[in-house]
Design a protein around this motif. Structure first.
Motif, PDB file in Angstrom:
ATOM      1  N   PRO A 152      -6.701  -6.334  -0.363  1.00 60.45           N
ATOM      2  CA  PRO A 152      -8.049  -6.374   0.207  1.00 60.45           C
ATOM      3  C   PRO A 152      -8.444  -4.977   0.678  1.00 60.45           C
ATOM      4  O   PRO A 152      -7.604  -4.238   1.208  1.00 60.45           O
ATOM      5  N   ALA A 153      -9.701  -4.617   0.484  1.00 63.89           N
ATOM      6  CA  ALA A 153     -10.112  -3.244   0.818  1.00 63.89           C
ATOM      7  C   ALA A 153     -11.563  -3.208   1.276  1.00 63.89           C
ATOM      8  O   ALA A 153     -12.421  -3.857   0.683  1.00 63.89           O
ATOM      9  N   LYS A 154     -11.794  -2.441   2.303  1.00 63.20           N
ATOM     10  CA  LYS A 154     -13.160  -2.151   2.741  1.00 63.20           C
ATOM     11  C   LYS A 154     -13.261  -0.671   3.081  1.00 63.20           C
ATOM     12  O   LYS A 154     -12.572  -0.178   3.978  1.00 63.20           O
ATOM     13  N   ASP A 155     -14.109   0.030   2.350  1.00 63.53           N
ATOM     14  CA  ASP A 155     -14.336   1.462   2.572  1.00 63.53           C
ATOM     15  C   ASP A 155     -13.030   2.249   2.557  1.00 63.53           C
ATOM     16  O   ASP A 155     -12.728   3.025   3.469  1.00 63.53           O
ATOM     17  N   LEU A 202      -4.873  -6.600  -8.287  1.00 64.75           N
ATOM     18  CA  LEU A 202      -6.193  -7.139  -7.984  1.00 64.75           C
ATOM     19  C   LEU A 202      -6.658  -6.582  -6.644  1.00 64.75           C
ATOM     20  O   LEU A 202      -5.989  -6.745  -5.623  1.00 64.75           O
ATOM     21  N   VAL A 203      -7.795  -5.923  -6.651  1.00 67.58           N
ATOM     22  CA  VAL A 203      -8.404  -5.414  -5.422  1.00 67.58           C
ATOM     23  C   VAL A 203      -9.605  -6.288  -5.075  1.00 67.58           C
ATOM     24  O   VAL A 203     -10.450  -6.560  -5.933  1.00 67.58           O
ATOM     25  N   ILE A 204      -9.642  -6.766  -3.840  1.00 70.69           N
ATOM     26  CA  ILE A 204     -10.822  -7.478  -3.354  1.00 70.69           C
ATOM     27  C   ILE A 204     -11.625  -6.489  -2.530  1.00 70.69           C
ATOM     28  O   ILE A 204     -11.263  -6.162  -1.396  1.00 70.69           O
ATOM     29  N   ASP A 205     -12.706  -5.973  -3.113  1.00 73.12           N
ATOM     30  CA  ASP A 205     -13.576  -5.029  -2.407  1.00 73.12           C
ATOM     31  C   ASP A 205     -14.475  -5.842  -1.484  1.00 73.12           C
ATOM     32  O   ASP A 205     -15.418  -6.488  -1.923  1.00 73.12           O
ATOM     33  N   ASP A 206     -14.161  -5.800  -0.192  1.00 73.23           N
ATOM     34  CA  ASP A 206     -14.802  -6.691   0.769  1.00 73.23           C
ATOM     35  C   ASP A 206     -16.021  -6.042   1.423  1.00 73.23           C
ATOM     36  O   ASP A 206     -16.017  -5.719   2.609  1.00 73.23           O
ATOM     37  N   LEU A 232       1.334  -8.786  -1.267  1.00 72.99           N
ATOM     38  CA  LEU A 232       0.183  -8.463  -0.430  1.00 72.99           C
ATOM     39  C   LEU A 232       0.392  -7.104   0.203  1.00 72.99           C
ATOM     40  O   LEU A 232       1.410  -6.871   0.864  1.00 72.99           O
ATOM     41  N   LEU A 233      -0.563  -6.209  -0.001  1.00 73.56           N
ATOM     42  CA  LEU A 233      -0.501  -4.866   0.570  1.00 73.56           C
ATOM     43  C   LEU A 233      -1.849  -4.488   1.147  1.00 73.56           C
ATOM     44  O   LEU A 233      -2.897  -4.952   0.671  1.00 73.56           O
ATOM     45  N   ASP A 234      -1.838  -3.609   2.144  1.00 72.36           N
ATOM     46  CA  ASP A 234      -3.070  -3.033   2.658  1.00 72.36           C
ATOM     47  C   ASP A 234      -3.500  -1.871   1.781  1.00 72.36           C
ATOM     48  O   ASP A 234      -2.676  -1.221   1.119  1.00 72.36           O
ATOM     49  N   ALA A 235      -4.799  -1.574   1.815  1.00 75.55           N
ATOM     50  CA  ALA A 235      -5.345  -0.515   0.970  1.00 75.55           C
ATOM     51  C   ALA A 235      -5.327   0.853   1.636  1.00 75.55           C
ATOM     52  O   ALA A 235      -5.605   1.862   0.991  1.00 75.55           O
ATOM     53  N   ASP A 236      -4.998   0.890   2.928  1.00 75.41           N
ATOM     54  CA  ASP A 236      -5.149   2.139   3.673  1.00 75.41           C
ATOM     55  C   ASP A 236      -3.907   3.016   3.709  1.00 75.41           C
ATOM     56  O   ASP A 236      -3.894   4.065   4.344  1.00 75.41           O
ATOM     57  N   GLY A 237      -2.842   2.602   3.044  1.00 72.74           N
ATOM     58  CA  GLY A 237      -1.632   3.417   3.017  1.00 72.74           C
ATOM     59  C   GLY A 237      -0.603   3.057   4.068  1.00 72.74           C
ATOM     60  O   GLY A 237       0.453   3.696   4.142  1.00 72.74           O
ATOM     61  N   GLN A 238      -0.862   2.028   4.890  1.00 69.00           N
ATOM     62  CA  GLN A 238       0.133   1.616   5.888  1.00 69.00           C
ATOM     63  C   GLN A 238       1.352   0.974   5.251  1.00 69.00           C
ATOM     64  O   GLN A 238       2.421   0.925   5.862  1.00 69.00           O
ATOM     65  N   HIS A 239       1.201   0.449   4.036  1.00 69.99           N
ATOM     66  CA  HIS A 239       2.308  -0.189   3.332  1.00 69.99           C
ATOM     67  C   HIS A 239       2.711   0.679   2.148  1.00 69.99           C
ATOM     68  O   HIS A 239       1.883   0.977   1.285  1.00 69.99           O
ATOM     69  N   ASP A 240       3.950   1.075   2.105  1.00 67.79           N
ATOM     70  CA  ASP A 240       4.448   1.930   1.034  1.00 67.79           C
ATOM     71  C   ASP A 240       4.825   1.075  -0.173  1.00 67.79           C
ATOM     72  O   ASP A 240       5.799   0.306  -0.114  1.00 67.79           O
ATOM     73  N   PRO A 241       4.097   1.174  -1.285  1.00 65.84           N
ATOM     74  CA  PRO A 241       4.415   0.359  -2.459  1.00 65.84           C
ATOM     75  C   PRO A 241       5.828   0.581  -2.984  1.00 65.84           C
ATOM     76  O   PRO A 241       6.392  -0.308  -3.634  1.00 65.84           O
ATOM     77  N   ASN A 242       6.407   1.733  -2.708  1.00 63.29           N
ATOM     78  CA  ASN A 242       7.763   2.010  -3.181  1.00 63.29           C
ATOM     79  C   ASN A 242       8.812   1.120  -2.508  1.00 63.29           C
ATOM     80  O   ASN A 242       9.975   1.112  -2.936  1.00 63.29           O
ATOM     81  N   GLU A 243       8.400   0.376  -1.491  1.00 61.23           N
ATOM     82  CA  GLU A 243       9.313  -0.558  -0.851  1.00 61.23           C
ATOM     83  C   GLU A 243       9.219  -1.972  -1.446  1.00 61.23           C
ATOM     84  O   GLU A 243       9.974  -2.872  -1.036  1.00 61.23           O
TER      85      GLU A 243
END
Length: 223
Positions: A7-10, A30-34, A81-92
């Motif tokens: 999920p992503a907003k701005d 899949l990105v949900i542009d909210d 499920l991941l955040d879009a702002d970089g708080q979650h490292d996809p490499n994990e």
């Protein structure tokens, strides 16, 4: 088949890097542009994600519900499920997936509750809510508010989500536990930067978490 729902907003300034890294580990992003007012949609598409756009901001919970329906309708058996702002490292992600393969239905990325990386108020709120959710779930919950998780699609087929905004993370754990799903945890890095700040209201949202948690004490899983 593994789908990542983001999920992503701005988040035009963050999301490209998140998508590129995530694509290494999943079959579909899949990105949900909210309801973004910036270029989140075009940036996400250029990075290789499929984007569903909400014309108005509905909040994280409703964005995720849209993603869950897409995953079910298109035959994906596992969801990240991941955040879009970089708080979650996809490499994990491989670490979470390895834990899931041990027989878990949901695996949550548990952050380090350290004052060196997390604001003190967040530490207190997260620790207290995790303790309370543990009591209700009758299982140890290390981080009830972490949105970084992988789960089997069977979980979202079984559960009807009724909460709004960030409360869905807690609702999912309580309802999943009461429905007999197995919940596991792996430690992840806690990332707070100028570009990756929590959007949770430090006063209002913890009160909402508390209300939702207490209301779900009496939840009974439907047969």
């Amino acid at each position: 088949m593994l789908i990542a729902i983001i999920p992503a907003k701005d988040e035009a300034h963050n999301i490209k890097d998140v998508i590129i890294k995530t694509k290494q580990y999943v079959d579909f992003v899949l990105v949900i542009d909210d309801g973004s007012v910036d270029d989140t949609k075009s940036v996400a598409e250029s990075a290789g994600a499929f984007v569903i756009r909400n014309e108005v901001n509905l909040g994280k919970a409703d964005a995720l519900k849209i993603g869950f329906k897409y995953a079910i309708d298109n035959g994906f058996d596992t969801i990240a499920l991941l955040d879009a702002d970089g708080q979650h490292d996809p490499n994990e992600l491989p670490k979470l997936m390895n834990k899931l393969s041990e027989g878990y239905d949901i695996v949550v990325g548990a952050r380090k509750f350290s004052p060196l990386v997390m604001p003190p108020l967040r530490i207190f709120a997260n620790s207290f809510s995790s303790f309370l959710v543990s009591l209700i779930c009758h299982t140890k919950i290390l981080d009830s508010q972490s949105g970084y998780r992988v789960l089997r699609t069977d979980v979202v087929k079984k559960i009807t989500f009724e909460t709004k905004r960030y409360q869905l993370d807690t609702e999912m754990l309580i309802k999943a536990a009461k429905c007999g799903f197995k919940i596991g945890f792996v430690e992840i890095n806690t990332i707070y930067t100028e570009r990756a700040k929590s959007k949770i209201n430090q006063i209002i949202d913890p009160l909402k978490f508390l209300f939702v948690t207490l209301r779900l004490v009496f939840y009974r899983c439907k047969k």
